[in-house]
Scaffold this motif. Structure first.
Motif, PDB file in Angstrom:
ATOM      1  N   ASP A  23       0.858  -1.185   0.000  1.00 14.60           N
ATOM      2  CA  ASP A  23       0.000   0.000   0.000  1.00 14.60           C
ATOM      3  C   ASP A  23       0.891   1.230   0.000  1.00 14.60           C
ATOM      4  O   ASP A  23       1.879   1.269   0.745  1.00 14.60           O
ATOM      5  CB  ASP A  23      -0.918  -0.003   1.230  1.00 14.60           C
ATOM      6  CG  ASP A  23      -2.102   0.935   1.079  1.00 14.60           C
ATOM      7  OD1 ASP A  23      -1.872   2.143   0.846  1.00 14.60           O
ATOM      8  OD2 ASP A  23      -3.248   0.478   1.194  1.00 14.60           O
ATOM      9  N   ASP A  24       0.559   2.218  -0.817  1.00 14.84           N
ATOM     10  CA  ASP A  24       1.395   3.414  -0.893  1.00 14.84           C
ATOM     11  C   ASP A  24       0.979   4.487   0.101  1.00 14.84           C
ATOM     12  O   ASP A  24       1.454   5.627   0.020  1.00 14.84           O
ATOM     13  CB  ASP A  24       1.414   3.982  -2.319  1.00 14.84           C
ATOM     14  CG  ASP A  24       0.037   4.401  -2.811  1.00 14.84           C
ATOM     15  OD1 ASP A  24      -0.953   4.076  -2.135  1.00 14.84           O
ATOM     16  OD2 ASP A  24      -0.035   5.054  -3.873  1.00 14.84           O
ATOM     17  N   GLU A  25       0.093   4.149   1.037  1.00 12.38           N
ATOM     18  CA  GLU A  25      -0.218   5.032   2.166  1.00 12.38           C
ATOM     19  C   GLU A  25       0.576   4.523   3.368  1.00 12.38           C
ATOM     20  O   GLU A  25       0.164   3.558   4.023  1.00 12.38           O
ATOM     21  CB  GLU A  25      -1.709   5.014   2.479  1.00 12.38           C
ATOM     22  CG  GLU A  25      -2.592   5.536   1.355  1.00 12.38           C
ATOM     23  CD  GLU A  25      -4.062   5.505   1.739  1.00 12.38           C
ATOM     24  OE1 GLU A  25      -4.388   5.970   2.850  1.00 12.38           O
ATOM     25  OE2 GLU A  25      -4.868   5.004   0.945  1.00 12.38           O
ATOM     26  N   PRO A  26       1.717   5.141   3.680  1.00  7.99           N
ATOM     27  CA  PRO A  26       2.613   4.597   4.714  1.00  7.99           C
ATOM     28  C   PRO A  26       1.942   4.397   6.070  1.00  7.99           C
ATOM     29  O   PRO A  26       2.183   3.378   6.729  1.00  7.99           O
ATOM     30  CB  PRO A  26       3.734   5.640   4.795  1.00  7.99           C
ATOM     31  CG  PRO A  26       3.717   6.310   3.462  1.00  7.99           C
ATOM     32  CD  PRO A  26       2.276   6.351   3.042  1.00  7.99           C
ATOM     33  N   ASP A  27       1.105   5.349   6.489  1.00  9.45           N
ATOM     34  CA  ASP A  27       0.478   5.228   7.810  1.00  9.45           C
ATOM     35  C   ASP A  27      -0.452   4.019   7.867  1.00  9.45           C
ATOM     36  O   ASP A  27      -0.449   3.258   8.851  1.00  9.45           O
ATOM     37  CB  ASP A  27      -0.306   6.497   8.153  1.00  9.45           C
ATOM     38  CG  ASP A  27       0.607   7.692   8.418  1.00  9.45           C
ATOM     39  OD1 ASP A  27       1.812   7.470   8.661  1.00  9.45           O
ATOM     40  OD2 ASP A  27       0.110   8.831   8.361  1.00  9.45           O
ATOM     41  N   LEU A  28      -1.241   3.834   6.809  1.00  4.88           N
ATOM     42  CA  LEU A  28      -2.145   2.685   6.766  1.00  4.88           C
ATOM     43  C   LEU A  28      -1.354   1.386   6.695  1.00  4.88           C
ATOM     44  O   LEU A  28      -1.682   0.408   7.384  1.00  4.88           O
ATOM     45  CB  LEU A  28      -3.084   2.792   5.569  1.00  4.88           C
ATOM     46  CG  LEU A  28      -4.047   1.614   5.359  1.00  4.88           C
ATOM     47  CD1 LEU A  28      -4.957   1.445   6.564  1.00  4.88           C
ATOM     48  CD2 LEU A  28      -4.860   1.796   4.081  1.00  4.88           C
ATOM     49  N   GLY A  47       5.334  -0.074  -0.946  1.00  2.73           N
ATOM     50  CA  GLY A  47       4.286   0.746  -1.526  1.00  2.73           C
ATOM     51  C   GLY A  47       4.329   0.797  -3.032  1.00  2.73           C
ATOM     52  O   GLY A  47       3.649   1.618  -3.641  1.00  2.73           O
ATOM     53  N   ASP A  67      -3.248  -3.209  -2.066  1.00  6.22           N
ATOM     54  CA  ASP A  67      -4.051  -2.063  -2.473  1.00  6.22           C
ATOM     55  C   ASP A  67      -4.236  -2.062  -3.985  1.00  6.22           C
ATOM     56  O   ASP A  67      -3.337  -2.465  -4.740  1.00  6.22           O
ATOM     57  CB  ASP A  67      -3.359  -0.772  -2.034  1.00  6.22           C
ATOM     58  CG  ASP A  67      -4.228   0.451  -2.264  1.00  6.22           C
ATOM     59  OD1 ASP A  67      -5.456   0.336  -2.145  1.00  6.22           O
ATOM     60  OD2 ASP A  67      -3.672   1.528  -2.557  1.00  6.22           O
ATOM     61  N   ALA A  95     -10.536   1.776  -2.729  1.00  8.53           N
ATOM     62  CA  ALA A  95     -11.076   2.990  -2.131  1.00  8.53           C
ATOM     63  C   ALA A  95     -12.545   3.198  -2.469  1.00  8.53           C
ATOM     64  O   ALA A  95     -13.202   4.047  -1.874  1.00  8.53           O
ATOM     65  CB  ALA A  95     -10.259   4.205  -2.588  1.00  8.53           C
ATOM     66  N   LYS A 116     -11.874   0.696   1.595  1.00  7.01           N
ATOM     67  CA  LYS A 116     -11.383   1.710   2.516  1.00  7.01           C
ATOM     68  C   LYS A 116     -12.479   2.761   2.751  1.00  7.01           C
ATOM     69  O   LYS A 116     -13.216   3.101   1.826  1.00  7.01           O
ATOM     70  CB  LYS A 116     -10.160   2.412   1.919  1.00  7.01           C
ATOM     71  CG  LYS A 116      -8.948   1.522   1.714  1.00  7.01           C
ATOM     72  CD  LYS A 116      -7.814   2.326   1.092  1.00  7.01           C
ATOM     73  CE  LYS A 116      -6.567   1.500   0.894  1.00  7.01           C
ATOM     74  NZ  LYS A 116      -5.473   2.281   0.266  1.00  7.01           N
ATOM     75  N   PRO A 117     -12.566   3.319   3.977  1.00 10.26           N
ATOM     76  CA  PRO A 117     -11.809   2.932   5.171  1.00 10.26           C
ATOM     77  C   PRO A 117     -12.359   1.634   5.748  1.00 10.26           C
ATOM     78  O   PRO A 117     -13.548   1.342   5.616  1.00 10.26           O
ATOM     79  CB  PRO A 117     -12.052   4.099   6.126  1.00 10.26           C
ATOM     80  CG  PRO A 117     -13.389   4.632   5.721  1.00 10.26           C
ATOM     81  CD  PRO A 117     -13.477   4.450   4.229  1.00 10.26           C
TER      82      PRO A 117
END
Length: 249
Positions: A23-28, A47, A67, A95, A116-117
């Motif tokens: 996934d390219d959303e680091p926090d997720l 990511g 993702d 998404a 998501k979410p």
């Protein structure tokens, strides 16, 4: 990209399962990885779609959380390439809810889908319901019958305990989900299994995804076995009800 070293967690649970979070959303990605680590996985995170395929070849994951929207290669193409060499359990993330039916229709080889979410606890519950039915050689409870037996349907042979399928003596590579669907159908060959019963046995009781995901995996099975819906040599459609095992003739 980060690969968790089990030696750094010597005091933690035994880590005999490997996962990738792509996934390219680091926090997720970090949040999902932390939940999987808590569940006993060694976790690799990336990511980028191209890196994901290369990393999967070296990590040989049991699970990939993937993702749809990725740089390099999108999740659809990553999953297609993964299926050339791996039967990892794949959970696809998207998404948009309206993309789920499209993904299922593409038959990309994913086993499950989340929009998501989503709750990491829900992801963890789905993974725990499925991943403990692993490839031959890994431990853990299974809901599919795994008694030592060989089931024969014409040229098709299914070794349930070894999770090995051969057709006219040649091995057939099935994903975990495809094998589990075949194992459920072949357990009681004369019995028609409804889609909801297949979902309960193969995915999990109370799974809230689309029923036609079953049809997609049946289609995968038929293609690999050289079968089709009209012939029903190995998998027979019972219209309006579900599926049963064919006689192999």
């Amino acid at each position: 990209m980060n690969y968790t070293d089990a030696a750094d967690r010597a005091a933690g649970p035994a880590r005999d399962l490997r996962a990738m979070v792509v996934d390219d959303e680091p926090d997720l990605a970090r949040l999902v990885a932390s939940y999987l680590e808590r569940d006993g996985f060694e976790v690799a995170v990336t990511g980028d779609g191209v890196q994901a395929v290369d990393l999967a070849r070296s990590v040989d994951p049991d699970l990939m959380v993937l993702d749809l929207g990725l740089p390099g290669l999108d999740g659809v193409e990553v999953c297609r390439r993964l299926r050339e060499f791996s039967d990892a359990y794949v959970v696809m993330l998207t998404a948009r809810a309206d993309e789920v039916d499209t993904l299922i229709g593409l038959s990309v080889g994913a086993d499950d889908y989340l929009t998501k979410p989503f709750s990491p606890r829900e992801l963890s519950a789905r993974v725990q319901a499925r991943i403990r039915r692993p490839r031959a050689g890994l431990g853990g409870p299974r809901t599919v019958r795994t008694d030592r037996e060989t089931r024969v349907f014409g040229d098709l042979t299914i070794d349930v305990a070894a999770r090995v399928v051969t057709l006219a003596g040649s091995p057939i590579h099935l994903t975990r989900t495809e094998f589990d669907v075949l194992a459920v159908l072949s357990a009681d060959p004369g019995v028609v299994v409804t889609r909801s019963a297949l979902i309960d046995a193969v995915w999990r009781t109370g799974w809230d995804g689309a029923d036609h995901l079953v049809d997609v995996h049946i289609g995968h099975l038929r293609r690999k076995l050289g079968d089709d819906a009209a012939r029903g040599q190995y998998v027979t459609t019972v219209r309006g009800v579900g599926y049963r095992m064919g006689a192999g003739r």
